[in-house]
Design an enzyme around this catalytic site. Sequence first.
Site, PDB file in Angstrom:
ATOM      1  N   ASN A 340      49.290 -36.317  55.920  1.00 11.50           N
ATOM      2  CA  ASN A 340      49.003 -36.452  54.489  1.00 11.50           C
ATOM      3  C   ASN A 340      49.777 -37.625  53.881  1.00 11.50           C
ATOM      4  OD1 ASN A 340      47.083 -34.474  54.056  1.00 11.50           O
ATOM      5  ND2 ASN A 340      48.596 -32.871  53.684  1.00 11.50           N
ATOM      6  N   HIS A 345      45.719 -37.615  51.547  1.00  8.43           N
ATOM      7  CA  HIS A 345      45.247 -36.231  51.513  1.00  8.43           C
ATOM      8  C   HIS A 345      43.763 -36.126  51.845  1.00  8.43           C
ATOM      9  CE1 HIS A 345      48.877 -34.214  49.974  1.00  8.43           C
ATOM     10  NE2 HIS A 345      49.128 -35.374  49.373  1.00  8.43           N
ATOM     11  N   ASP A 349      42.363 -33.458  54.400  1.00  8.76           N
ATOM     12  CA  ASP A 349      41.316 -32.475  54.091  1.00  8.76           C
ATOM     13  C   ASP A 349      40.180 -32.547  55.109  1.00  8.76           C
ATOM     14  OD1 ASP A 349      42.755 -31.615  51.953  1.00  8.76           O
ATOM     15  OD2 ASP A 349      41.548 -32.645  50.432  1.00  8.76           O
ATOM     16  N   ASP A 374      48.241 -25.803  55.570  1.00  7.93           N
ATOM     17  CA  ASP A 374      47.861 -25.955  56.983  1.00  7.93           C
ATOM     18  C   ASP A 374      48.148 -24.675  57.752  1.00  7.93           C
ATOM     19  OD1 ASP A 374      50.585 -26.089  56.715  1.00  7.93           O
ATOM     20  OD2 ASP A 374      50.867 -27.696  58.173  1.00  7.93           O
TER      21      ASP A 374
END
Length: 482
Positions: A340, A345, A349, A374
């Site tokens: 990330n 991000h 994702d 996660d």
Amino acid sequence: AVASGEIDFVLTNTGHYIRLEAEKGITRLATLIAEEEGQPVRQFGGTILVLDDRHDLQSLADLRGQRLLAVKEDSLGGWLAGQAALRRAGVDPRKDLASLDFTGMPHDRVLDGLLNGRADAGIVRTGVLEAQLRAGDLPPDTLRVLEPREVAGFPFAHSTRLYPEWPFSRLAHTPDHLAEAVSIALLSLPADHPAARAGGYHGWSAPLSYASVHALLEDLGHPPYDRPVVIDLRAFWETRPEVLLGLLAGLLLLSGLAALYYRRLNARLSLEVEQRRAAEARLRSHEAQLAYQAGHDPLTGLPNRTLLHEQLNEAIEQAGDGNGLLAILFVDLDRFKTINDSLGHRVGDDLLQILGERLKTQFEARTVARIGGDEFIAIIDDVADHRELEGRARQLLALIAEPFAVGGWNDLQVGASIGIALFGEDATEAGNLITHADAAMYEAKDAGRNTFRFYRTALTDAANQRLETENRLRRALTHGEL
């Protein structure tokens, strides 16, 4: 069987139910909820298909003078719904077509006839085309749907109105207490129940309105609306001709006025019915969407923490059957924060979505849920011993370690740490099982990551000791005792 009273309940197709309701007095208790492409479906209709390269066929009206294939004369989805749609488009199937032939069951015969050139168009039940495409039995872009309609929440292309699915009904002699018990059992059946899975459906709902099916069959003159009314005009003419002439004159006048009034009333009622149906369809779709969102993670589509607790409690209730171990696998991705922070991000994702799809399709478990960030939890209830459970944990680590193609990377890899807690050995309550599996996961991380550890009582003792030490240090700082 219904006429002789040999049975107490009957499950039959929608058109046949209407006939049995009128002729034998059966009463529906529930409506079948099919499961199509992973979502509940309460309605079905007809799909009118043509070859994709027939550019001259763009509307139902274009079928005038063409050859048509259908399934059976009493098939609601495979003929009657399409017949009504053609009539509304100004095409009389009995007069305006070059030919009309029926293939018989199954519906796939209609598709075969189209591909072999036996007809220019065909009518099948909704879902048949998509099933052929999913199975690979039909090449893409071979057939297309004529005048496709769109209904919110309905997954299949269709050319006709939609009608309620099969009803489950009782006979008149069936005892009330038995009918009530069966109704309660059907309506409370969850989608993941073995009976629903074995039957290939989602569940049951309160009985829907079948008024639209009555209207369809009555409009087409199909049973039970096929009984002609016989009037002996000759007897009237021979005995009282003046009465007959007066009646005819009055009927002509009344029929003219009634036709004018009925046309206006019918147009207004049709508009109101369509608006009400559209509103009800939107409401049902919204309710189904809210119910799904309440129990599923929006990013991966996996069950969320709420649904996980429900399914874990259900698994605990069934654990006494002695079919094997019940285990919780608490999964936490290793160094996912690095992805990330370095790649963004959005890439994180995308990776989680791909992983969620892997877990749904490639890892065998009673439930796999995402509980946040996660972190994932798998419920396994079909292993015989610890050795088999260890094999499943290694399989899960290998599945997560497979390369991901995201963010411009073709071989991005992550690892995971897994903590395992066993029902009965480590805890008997859902919350404690998850807590213990979480503690074992942290021990797996301390052991070097990309591995798994079973829960031990010493983990809880160590955690309690760390918490007590931290609280005492905080009090010491507050009171200046250091």
